[in-house]
Design a protein around this motif. Sequence first.
Motif, mmCIF file in Angstrom:
data_model
loop_
_atom_site.group_PDB
_atom_site.id
_atom_site.type_symbol
_atom_site.label_atom_id
_atom_site.label_comp_id
_atom_site.label_asym_id
_atom_site.label_seq_id
_atom_site.Cartn_x
_atom_site.Cartn_y
_atom_site.Cartn_z
ATOM 1 N N ASP A 27 0.835 -1.208 0.000
ATOM 2 C CA ASP A 27 0.000 0.000 0.000
ATOM 3 C C ASP A 27 0.867 1.254 0.000
ATOM 4 O OD1 ASP A 27 -2.251 -1.514 0.011
ATOM 5 O OD2 ASP A 27 -2.919 -0.972 2.026
ATOM 6 N N ALA A 28 1.946 1.208 0.762
ATOM 7 C CA ALA A 28 2.837 2.368 0.848
ATOM 8 C C ALA A 28 3.533 2.620 -0.484
ATOM 9 C CB ALA A 28 3.869 2.146 1.956
ATOM 10 N N VAL A 29 3.979 1.556 -1.127
ATOM 11 C CA VAL A 29 4.654 1.695 -2.415
ATOM 12 C C VAL A 29 3.698 2.288 -3.451
ATOM 13 C CG1 VAL A 29 5.769 0.449 -4.304
ATOM 14 C CG2 VAL A 29 6.247 -0.197 -1.930
ATOM 15 N N LEU A 30 2.459 1.747 -3.476
ATOM 16 C CA LEU A 30 1.465 2.224 -4.435
ATOM 17 C C LEU A 30 1.089 3.683 -4.150
ATOM 18 C CD1 LEU A 30 -1.647 0.241 -5.610
ATOM 19 C CD2 LEU A 30 -1.834 2.634 -5.013
ATOM 20 N N ALA A 31 0.795 3.995 -2.886
ATOM 21 C CA ALA A 31 0.359 5.344 -2.526
ATOM 22 C C ALA A 31 1.461 6.368 -2.752
ATOM 23 C CB ALA A 31 -0.103 5.383 -1.076
ATOM 24 N N SER A 32 2.707 5.994 -2.468
ATOM 25 C CA SER A 32 3.807 6.943 -2.679
ATOM 26 C C SER A 32 3.930 7.291 -4.156
ATOM 27 C CB SER A 32 5.118 6.354 -2.158
ATOM 28 O OG SER A 32 5.531 5.243 -2.937
ATOM 29 N N ARG A 33 3.655 6.303 -5.018
ATOM 30 C CA ARG A 33 3.722 6.554 -6.457
ATOM 31 C C ARG A 33 2.543 7.401 -6.928
ATOM 32 N NH1 ARG A 33 3.102 1.614 -8.244
ATOM 33 N NH2 ARG A 33 0.930 1.843 -8.897
ATOM 34 N N GLU A 34 1.334 7.033 -6.521
ATOM 35 C CA GLU A 34 0.132 7.715 -6.995
ATOM 36 C C GLU A 34 -0.033 9.104 -6.389
ATOM 37 O OE1 GLU A 34 -1.462 6.746 -9.408
ATOM 38 O OE2 GLU A 34 -1.504 4.574 -9.531
ATOM 39 N N LEU A 35 0.444 9.288 -5.148
ATOM 40 C CA LEU A 35 0.246 10.565 -4.461
ATOM 41 C C LEU A 35 1.520 11.398 -4.414
ATOM 42 C CD1 LEU A 35 -1.878 9.280 -1.418
ATOM 43 C CD2 LEU A 35 -2.704 10.316 -3.535
ATOM 44 N N GLU A 36 2.600 10.856 -4.976
ATOM 45 C CA GLU A 36 3.890 11.545 -4.996
ATOM 46 C C GLU A 36 4.351 11.858 -3.577
ATOM 47 O OE1 GLU A 36 3.505 14.926 -7.553
ATOM 48 O OE2 GLU A 36 3.178 13.735 -9.346
ATOM 49 N N LEU A 37 4.315 10.840 -2.715
ATOM 50 C CA LEU A 37 4.760 10.968 -1.333
ATOM 51 C C LEU A 37 6.140 10.346 -1.182
ATOM 52 C CD1 LEU A 37 1.472 9.826 0.468
ATOM 53 C CD2 LEU A 37 2.251 12.180 0.139
ATOM 54 N N THR A 38 6.858 10.794 -0.171
ATOM 55 C CA THR A 38 8.168 10.215 0.122
ATOM 56 C C THR A 38 7.988 8.846 0.765
ATOM 57 O OG1 THR A 38 9.108 12.415 0.460
ATOM 58 C CG2 THR A 38 10.332 10.540 1.374
ATOM 59 N N LEU A 39 8.661 7.852 0.228
ATOM 60 C CA LEU A 39 8.587 6.498 0.763
ATOM 61 C C LEU A 39 9.700 6.322 1.786
ATOM 62 C CD1 LEU A 39 7.063 3.779 0.463
ATOM 63 C CD2 LEU A 39 8.837 3.098 -1.167
ATOM 64 N N THR A 40 9.307 6.022 3.020
ATOM 65 C CA THR A 40 10.288 5.798 4.088
ATOM 66 C C THR A 40 10.167 4.357 4.568
ATOM 67 O OG1 THR A 40 8.741 6.564 5.789
ATOM 68 C CG2 THR A 40 10.161 8.218 4.770
ATOM 69 N N GLY A 41 10.605 4.080 5.767
ATOM 70 C CA GLY A 41 10.509 2.732 6.311
ATOM 71 C C GLY A 41 10.254 2.772 7.806
ATOM 72 N N LYS A 42 9.787 1.647 8.341
ATOM 73 C CA LYS A 42 9.491 1.573 9.768
ATOM 74 C C LYS A 42 9.959 0.229 10.309
ATOM 75 C CE LYS A 42 5.785 1.963 13.194
ATOM 76 N NZ LYS A 42 6.450 3.040 13.949
ATOM 77 N N VAL A 43 10.635 0.261 11.475
ATOM 78 C CA VAL A 43 11.029 -0.973 12.139
ATOM 79 C C VAL A 43 9.774 -1.667 12.620
ATOM 80 C CG1 VAL A 43 12.286 -1.960 14.075
ATOM 81 C CG2 VAL A 43 13.233 0.005 12.856
ATOM 82 N N CYS A 44 9.602 -2.940 12.233
ATOM 83 C CA CYS A 44 8.346 -3.618 12.558
ATOM 84 C C CYS A 44 8.577 -5.004 13.167
ATOM 85 C CB CYS A 44 7.486 -3.743 11.311
ATOM 86 S SG CYS A 44 8.277 -4.643 9.974
ATOM 87 N N GLY A 45 9.820 -5.272 13.601
ATOM 88 C CA GLY A 45 10.096 -6.569 14.216
ATOM 89 C C GLY A 45 10.809 -7.524 13.291
ATOM 90 N N MET A 46 10.909 -7.159 12.001
ATOM 91 C CA MET A 46 11.619 -7.984 11.033
ATOM 92 C C MET A 46 12.992 -7.357 10.763
ATOM 93 S SD MET A 46 9.498 -10.446 10.284
ATOM 94 C CE MET A 46 9.965 -11.118 8.686
ATOM 95 N N GLU A 47 13.824 -8.113 10.073
ATOM 96 C CA GLU A 47 15.169 -7.624 9.782
ATOM 97 C C GLU A 47 15.120 -6.399 8.884
ATOM 98 O OE1 GLU A 47 19.281 -9.221 7.670
ATOM 99 O OE2 GLU A 47 17.863 -10.668 8.495
ATOM 100 N N GLU A 48 14.240 -6.436 7.858
ATOM 101 C CA GLU A 48 14.101 -5.304 6.951
ATOM 102 C C GLU A 48 12.979 -4.379 7.421
ATOM 103 O OE1 GLU A 48 13.599 -6.469 2.929
ATOM 104 O OE2 GLU A 48 15.393 -7.724 2.887
ATOM 105 N N ARG A 49 13.195 -3.084 7.228
ATOM 106 C CA ARG A 49 12.166 -2.106 7.590
ATOM 107 C C ARG A 49 10.985 -2.203 6.614
ATOM 108 N NH1 ARG A 49 13.907 2.739 10.158
ATOM 109 N NH2 ARG A 49 13.139 4.039 8.441
ATOM 110 N N ALA A 50 9.786 -2.022 7.129
ATOM 111 C CA ALA A 50 8.590 -2.065 6.283
ATOM 112 C C ALA A 50 8.480 -0.752 5.508
ATOM 113 C CB ALA A 50 7.348 -2.265 7.134
ATOM 114 N N PRO A 51 8.238 -0.806 4.171
ATOM 115 C CA PRO A 51 7.987 0.435 3.423
ATOM 116 C C PRO A 51 6.825 1.188 4.058
ATOM 117 C CG PRO A 51 8.217 -1.424 1.929
ATOM 118 C CD PRO A 51 8.146 -2.001 3.320
ATOM 119 N N MET A 52 6.945 2.510 4.161
ATOM 120 C CA MET A 52 5.917 3.292 4.852
ATOM 121 C C MET A 52 5.817 4.675 4.228
ATOM 122 S SD MET A 52 5.727 4.428 8.885
ATOM 123 C CE MET A 52 6.875 5.798 8.780
#
Length: 863
Positions: free
Chosen positions: A37-62
């Motif tokens: 959802d973050a990847v799609l919304a950042s593209r459609e709304l021209e938002l900055t895509l960041t990340g969030k620590v969510c308990g996994m090794e890789e940060r979740a796109p946000m």
Amino acid sequence: MADFSPMMQQYLRIKEQNKDSILFFRLGDFYEMFFDDAVLASRELELTLTGKVCGMEERAPMCGVPYHASDTYIEKLISKGYKVAICEQVEDPKTAVGIVKRDIVRIVTPGTVIDNTMLDDTKNNFLSSVFECQNGSAIAFADVSTGEVYVTKTTSKSTDKIISELAKYTPSEILINERALSDKLLETFVKEKLNALVTLRDDVDFDFSIGYALTSEVFGDKLNEINIEDSKIAINALGALLKYLQETQCTDKLNLNNLTFYTDDNFMDLDVNTRRNLELTSAMRSGDKKGTLLWVLDKTKTSMGARMLRSYIEKPLTNCNTINKRLNGIDSLLRNYNLLQEITKSLADIKDIERLITKIIYKTANARDVYSLGATLDKIPTIKSLIEMIDSSLIKDINKGLLNTYALTDMIKSSINEDAPLLIREGNLIKSGFNAEIDELSNLLKNGKNIILEIEEKEREKTGFKTLKIGYNRVFGYYIEVTKSNIGDVPENYIRKQTLSNCERYITEELKEIENRILSAKDKICELEYNEFCKIRDEIASHSTEIQTISNAVAQLDVLASLAEVAIKNNYTKPNVDYSSKIEIIDGRHPVVEKMLTDNIYVPNDTTLDNTKDSLAIITGPNMAGKSTYMRAVALITLMAQIGSYVPARAADIGIVDKIFTRVGASDDLSQGQSTFMVEMSETSNIIKNATEKSLIIFDEIGRGTSTFDGMSIARAVLEHVADKKKLGTKTLFATHYHELTELEGEIDGVLNYNVAVKKRGDDITFLRKIVRGPADDSYGIEVAKLAGIPNSVIARAKSILSDLEEHNGKDNIIKSSKPKTEQLSFDNSENTLLYDKISQIDLDVLTPIEALNTLNELKKLL
């Protein structure tokens, strides 16, 4: 999922239940989106895509958007065809234990939008449900923002019928079962012509028992007005629509009051091509409102009136009584023109009652919305007094619909601040004097400093400490400061909090209580005002039926006033509408063309059509002479009469027409691989199959998409079929360049010749735009070509060819004699042997396109 943080686990659980939506997940003051959802919304709304620590090794796109500005972002996603699920905190974070509970409060889709910022005020926004089974098909439409619901059915499998209904309402979202979607023609129309979001629903969603239960729950006694046994498939379609609305609005209470079951007999049938060709609400070339019938007729002052007028145009009536009630209503306003101006002026101040009450019912309205509703309701008595004495049954009905809401209006006026903020949890919503506790806290907040000074003065008098003072810091809050010299005499109720080098600081229970009241006053005011606002909003919602009745009455009055204003300014006349088979128009004009003309005067024309001696008019004459404009004018005058409007003519007698068909112009439908001629024949086939003796048909140049002889043969066959009283006998205007067809006058009953008068001076012609009896004496094709700017050399050659054609009356001779006298290449010449050999070696059966181009290039070099 166990590897994720607790908050992310909550997000993933909610997202799993809303896979087809972009999830707006509330975190503090933001709606956050994660993963895909973050990847799609950042593209459609021209938002900055960041990340969030969510308990996994890789940060979740946000990515995220501020909650107070979310409407703008949601609107962009909806306009692109996405669904947005709004997930809110549903418990107070201050009292929550562990993760704050969150849940979906609303799912916004193209067909369920209720926010004014996402909607066109002048258009309905329909959600549709299409259901097809072996017993037939049904289709339901609902505008959630206005509460309108329409349902119809057909007992036969008819794709044309479904497409016609969809074209009538142009829904932005369609729910459909698999059987209906499997129809390729319907699928193509929905996706390419409507540009609507299509949602495939399981057959269980169209179950009759579920649908009947939901319909009974929402509409109650209104179901008694229909035959349930005869309307089962309609209930299937309506039930699926209601179920979807409950899912997306997250409530069982739906703002749907105006339920209408209708049949083919209620409205004039206009297929997709007719709507496009007549340019009722959208111009063919631009797609805009300008240049349409709606553009001419729309002088409405309210949003409700604008939507209702559009609905009138899209759904002309077939009931004479209702039509004549509208006409008489316009007549009564025209006879009271000064009063009409007063009414129009009053309507200009009316807000969109229809959509305001919807927002209030769904609890999305803010204080400004409520204030606007109250201010509008306050103006209704003035409008009611203006129309009270008008002698018209429809306006009397409208007057009855302008209900008394004095108590509700007074409550809103006395409670809601005019300058209330957009957000409803920030205070300043409620006027002073409405709630005593809010007033007390507001006074405390406003006069907090004076209250502290009063306490300071009181403590000085009580203790005798002239240097005593009350101060404030963030650590202790308010405190009483006593100098070292007075420490031994402080009262027992003073509680020491801090020792400094030259003084001691104390607090008292009274001071702490005042401090708590002052510091918490803002939060308490906001909470109390929010609660009070919710009570007011709920009270207004309980009167939704009365408010919607008022809205409907205002809309009707606005439409009548608009049509009356247009009638008087454009010199329209009141048509006589009855159930006869006659269409008789004297000095009829095209309502749009005459408004677009700036340098020329519109030439009016007469028309006489019936189902006996004047059933089919063959109209001949050159291109650009006005044949198409004339025929469209007849169709539009007929349609205007049946919406209950005055018409552009000196007089008009209109017998009710059940359908209008137009076959106008030529265009390839390349998306479906159809040529001009195929499109022409498909449209002609649709007309022949669906027209009745009560219809009106406009044929413009049938058969011109193929060879002359084939085209003429088809044109004649169609003409004979339509004119034959035993087969069809429909009122028809038939424009053609096949002059041979004019011989049918006298051979077929009801066929008469007409032509567009032309004045010729030498090689120059003037179009007189007048339709007169008899066939055209010439086609004037070369003269028209000259007017269009064809070079003189080409015009001269055309005349030479025409002379040969007229001299040699035969196909073979025509071809031979019409060739220009120029030298030709002879292959007998030895110099051209190589060219001859090269051409003779070409094998057309195996030649590829690229090889053909290369070979042509070689031949050119040889030449």
